[in-house]
Scaffold this motif. Structure first.
Motif, mmCIF file in Angstrom:
data_model
loop_
_atom_site.group_PDB
_atom_site.id
_atom_site.type_symbol
_atom_site.label_atom_id
_atom_site.label_comp_id
_atom_site.label_asym_id
_atom_site.label_seq_id
_atom_site.Cartn_x
_atom_site.Cartn_y
_atom_site.Cartn_z
ATOM 1 N N GLU A 1 35.600 18.787 2.790
ATOM 2 C CA GLU A 1 35.448 18.283 4.143
ATOM 3 C C GLU A 1 34.898 19.368 5.058
ATOM 4 O O GLU A 1 34.675 20.509 4.639
ATOM 5 C CB GLU A 1 36.788 17.743 4.645
ATOM 6 N N VAL A 2 34.699 19.016 6.334
ATOM 7 C CA VAL A 2 34.007 19.892 7.263
ATOM 8 C C VAL A 2 34.767 21.192 7.543
ATOM 9 O O VAL A 2 34.176 22.174 7.974
ATOM 10 C CB VAL A 2 33.698 19.132 8.574
ATOM 11 N N TRP A 3 36.038 21.225 7.287
ATOM 12 C CA TRP A 3 36.803 22.458 7.466
ATOM 13 C C TRP A 3 36.786 23.311 6.197
ATOM 14 O O TRP A 3 37.224 24.467 6.213
ATOM 15 C CB TRP A 3 38.241 22.145 7.874
ATOM 16 N N GLN A 4 36.248 22.739 5.112
ATOM 17 C CA GLN A 4 36.176 23.455 3.838
ATOM 18 C C GLN A 4 34.759 23.887 3.482
ATOM 19 O O GLN A 4 34.564 24.887 2.787
ATOM 20 C CB GLN A 4 36.703 22.546 2.714
ATOM 21 N N ARG A 5 33.779 23.126 3.940
ATOM 22 C CA ARG A 5 32.390 23.395 3.588
ATOM 23 C C ARG A 5 31.495 23.038 4.773
ATOM 24 O O ARG A 5 31.682 21.993 5.415
ATOM 25 C CB ARG A 5 31.967 22.572 2.368
ATOM 26 N N VAL A 6 30.533 23.887 5.064
ATOM 27 C CA VAL A 6 29.623 23.646 6.180
ATOM 28 C C VAL A 6 28.824 22.364 5.944
ATOM 29 O O VAL A 6 28.315 22.131 4.850
ATOM 30 C CB VAL A 6 28.663 24.842 6.353
ATOM 31 N N GLN A 7 28.743 21.541 6.980
ATOM 32 C CA GLN A 7 27.947 20.316 6.915
ATOM 33 C C GLN A 7 26.711 20.474 7.793
ATOM 34 O O GLN A 7 26.814 20.783 8.976
ATOM 35 C CB GLN A 7 28.782 19.110 7.383
ATOM 36 N N GLN A 8 25.556 20.267 7.215
ATOM 37 C CA GLN A 8 24.309 20.408 7.950
ATOM 38 C C GLN A 8 24.051 19.162 8.809
ATOM 39 O O GLN A 8 24.509 18.066 8.481
ATOM 40 C CB GLN A 8 23.148 20.642 6.992
ATOM 41 N N PRO A 9 23.315 19.312 9.906
ATOM 42 C CA PRO A 9 23.060 18.147 10.770
ATOM 43 C C PRO A 9 22.164 17.127 10.100
ATOM 44 O O PRO A 9 21.383 17.455 9.198
ATOM 45 C CB PRO A 9 22.366 18.776 11.984
ATOM 46 N N HIS A 10 22.276 15.886 10.529
ATOM 47 C CA HIS A 10 21.323 14.869 10.094
ATOM 48 C C HIS A 10 19.939 15.245 10.621
ATOM 49 O O HIS A 10 19.811 15.824 11.706
ATOM 50 C CB HIS A 10 21.718 13.496 10.648
ATOM 51 N N VAL A 11 18.915 14.902 9.886
ATOM 52 C CA VAL A 11 17.553 15.225 10.334
ATOM 53 C C VAL A 11 17.234 14.525 11.655
ATOM 54 O O VAL A 11 16.416 15.008 12.445
ATOM 55 C CB VAL A 11 16.514 14.841 9.259
ATOM 56 N N GLU A 12 17.894 13.408 11.918
ATOM 57 C CA GLU A 12 17.661 12.675 13.165
ATOM 58 C C GLU A 12 18.290 13.377 14.379
ATOM 59 O O GLU A 12 17.976 13.042 15.522
ATOM 60 C CB GLU A 12 18.233 11.252 13.068
ATOM 61 N N ASN A 13 19.217 14.320 14.131
ATOM 62 C CA ASN A 13 19.930 14.995 15.214
ATOM 63 C C ASN A 13 19.982 16.500 14.934
ATOM 64 O O ASN A 13 21.048 17.081 14.748
ATOM 65 C CB ASN A 13 21.343 14.407 15.337
ATOM 66 N N PRO A 14 18.831 17.166 14.896
ATOM 67 C CA PRO A 14 18.783 18.567 14.469
ATOM 68 C C PRO A 14 19.474 19.540 15.419
ATOM 69 O O PRO A 14 19.810 20.653 15.018
ATOM 70 C CB PRO A 14 17.279 18.861 14.390
ATOM 71 N N THR A 15 19.703 19.143 16.687
ATOM 72 C CA THR A 15 20.330 20.055 17.652
ATOM 73 C C THR A 15 21.847 19.902 17.712
ATOM 74 O O THR A 15 22.486 20.491 18.587
ATOM 75 C CB THR A 15 19.759 19.823 19.059
ATOM 76 N N ASN A 16 22.414 19.138 16.802
ATOM 77 C CA ASN A 16 23.860 18.893 16.810
ATOM 78 C C ASN A 16 24.637 20.212 16.814
ATOM 79 O O ASN A 16 24.633 20.949 15.828
ATOM 80 C CB ASN A 16 24.243 18.064 15.579
ATOM 81 N N PRO A 17 25.348 20.534 17.893
ATOM 82 C CA PRO A 17 26.055 21.821 17.965
ATOM 83 C C PRO A 17 27.326 21.875 17.124
ATOM 84 O O PRO A 17 27.892 22.954 16.938
ATOM 85 C CB PRO A 17 26.385 21.944 19.460
ATOM 86 N N LEU A 18 27.776 20.737 16.615
ATOM 87 C CA LEU A 18 29.001 20.702 15.813
ATOM 88 C C LEU A 18 28.710 20.878 14.324
ATOM 89 O O LEU A 18 29.637 21.103 13.538
ATOM 90 C CB LEU A 18 29.753 19.387 16.041
ATOM 91 N N ALA A 19 27.462 20.753 13.958
ATOM 92 C CA ALA A 19 27.073 20.895 12.550
ATOM 93 C C ALA A 19 26.676 22.339 12.266
ATOM 94 O O ALA A 19 26.560 23.173 13.164
ATOM 95 C CB ALA A 19 25.920 19.951 12.231
ATOM 96 N N GLY A 20 26.507 22.621 10.975
ATOM 97 C CA GLY A 20 26.069 23.949 10.576
ATOM 98 C C GLY A 20 27.141 25.011 10.649
ATOM 99 O O GLY A 20 26.843 26.209 10.571
ATOM 100 N N ARG A 21 28.384 24.608 10.778
ATOM 101 C CA ARG A 21 29.497 25.560 10.838
ATOM 102 C C ARG A 21 30.780 24.888 10.357
ATOM 103 O O ARG A 21 30.913 23.652 10.397
ATOM 104 C CB ARG A 21 29.700 26.069 12.263
ATOM 105 N N LEU A 22 31.718 25.676 9.887
ATOM 106 C CA LEU A 22 33.043 25.155 9.550
ATOM 107 C C LEU A 22 33.800 24.808 10.823
ATOM 108 O O LEU A 22 33.580 25.408 11.874
ATOM 109 C CB LEU A 22 33.839 26.194 8.750
ATOM 110 N N TRP A 23 34.730 23.860 10.711
ATOM 111 C CA TRP A 23 35.608 23.510 11.829
ATOM 112 C C TRP A 23 36.977 24.148 11.595
ATOM 113 O O TRP A 23 37.554 24.036 10.503
ATOM 114 C CB TRP A 23 35.759 21.998 11.942
ATOM 115 N N GLY A 24 37.485 24.814 12.599
ATOM 116 C CA GLY A 24 38.774 25.476 12.476
ATOM 117 C C GLY A 24 39.940 24.492 12.480
ATOM 118 O O GLY A 24 39.870 23.413 13.081
#
Length: 384
Positions: A39-62
């Motif tokens: 899950e997103v707290w275990q593995r980085v999830q990349q943004p959807h190509v439709e939403n490349p500026t998503n600030p919540l993607a591309g990083r783990l969640w604490g």
């Protein structure tokens, strides 16, 4: 292994594979039959190509696990199956609510400690919090104006919160239950304060603010869910400075309903010159979606905020956990209708757990029986 045994094993494996490929996915059946993956707290999830500026993607969640969270201690005390069930909540990223119950002089220190625990040494991890600081709010806001002292305190508190956040990657849900703004006798004054707070926090280098916009069935008390009304509340409270808005912080609508409703709000804001805004949706309590009129309280003495929980998988008009937190809300694995999936990939930055159905009245304290029942009846697998 003999040749015959080996051949039988291969045929059985192929049969299982074919059966899996032929199974038609549904939002209820597919998740429960699928093993939980990273899950997103275990593995980085990349943004959807439709939403490349998503600030919540591309990083783990604490994931916070300290004394400021009501779930942590019960989880640590639990044993056996109860512990495994509570882990469905405790091990996942959740949004911490901060309000006037935290003094002006303490908010910076508390947030700093919350960030440190959530990030666990990784300064790139996303931290989530909700600002529930306006006073008075909810029902009291309908009958009393904010005093001069309360307005000054609000500004001090927000400034200290901003100092505590600093350059931390942060998602902020601004003022849950925003529809109560409409009943306030000092609506304009409250809207000015909320606009200032939205601008103040949005100016932080890595903070994304999402103004609460009610839910798919709620934009104004007793007036339904006209997206024009939702959009107007957002305009009044500073959405021009924000990344976007948040839906379903305290109601029980489903992901599909909220995504469609959110897209209607996005279209209105774009029409009125606010650009293309994005939004987040709470999915903590939408495993069995229902509208507010359909909600049944846990007992005759309870409010709808303390809705009854599901005690069996086939039960309806009850609360259970929904889609796990994710920065990829348009993923096919969530079983959403195709139009909703495409819209989510484009406009939704994430499905977050900023609702708190495991708490009494969604506020306090933690209720073990509620948490266990929701973890047992959710259609979605627990964390791996």
């Amino acid at each position: 292994m003999t040749h015959r045994t080996r051949r039988t094993a291969v045929l059985l494996a192929l049969a299982a594979l074919v059966a899996g490929l032929l199974t038609t996915p549904t939002t209820a059946a597919t998740p429960s039959a699928r093993a939980g993956g990273a899950e997103v707290w275990q593995r980085v999830q990349q943004p959807h190509v439709e939403n490349p500026t998503n600030p919540l993607a591309g990083r783990l969640w604490g994931v916070y696990s300290g004394p400021q969270d009501q779930v942590t201690a019960p989880y640590q005390r639990a044993r056996g199956r109860k512990k495994r069930l509570i882990a469905t909540i405790a091990l996942r990223p959740r949004t911490k609510w901060y309000g006037a119950f935290v003094p002006d002089a303490s908010i910076r220190d508390q947030v700093t400690k919350y960030i440190a625990s959530s990030q666990a040494g990784d300064p790139e991890k996303l931290v989530q919090l909700a600002v529930f600081r306006m006073k008075p709010w909810e029902g009291e806001a309908c009958v009393r104006r904010s005093t001069t002292a309360e307005k000054r305190s609000y500004r001090r508190w927000i400034n200290q919160l901003a100092a505590g956040i600093g350059s931390t990657p942060t998602a902020v849900v601004m003022q849950p239950d925003m529809p109560f703004l409409w009943c306030a006798p000092d609506r304009k004054a409250k809207a000015r304060l909320l606009t200032w707070a939205t601008q103040r926090l949005s100016a932080l280098p890595r903070t994304s603010v999402y103004l609460d916009a009610g839910a798919a069935d709620w934009c104004q008390n007793e007036r339904g869910a006209n997206p024009e009304t939702c959009a107007q509340a957002l305009k009044l409270t500073g959405v021009r400075y924000a990344r976007g808005f948040a839906l379903d912080s305290t109601h029980y609508n489903g992901a599909a309903e909220n995504v469609r409703h959110g897209v209607a709000i996005v279209d209105i804001l774009r029409r009125d010159g606010y650009g293309t805004k994005h939004f987040i949706v709470d999915t903590a309590k939408s495993g069995r979606p229902m509208t507010w009129p359909e909600v049944i309280p846990a007992s005759r003495r309870d409010l709808k905020d303390n809705a009854r929980v599901c005690t069996r998988a086939s039960m309806r008009r009850c609360v259970t956990l929904g889609i796990p937190p994710t920065a990829r809300p348009g993923s096919p694995e969530w079983g959403l209708p195709e139009d909703v999936r495409k819209a989510a990939a484009t406009y939704v930055d994430g499905f977050l757990w900023f609702g708190r159905p495991w708490l009494f009245n969604q506020a306090d304290p933690f209720v073990t029986s509620r948490a266990v029942a929701m973890a047992r009846t959710t259609p979605w697998p627990g964390p791996a």
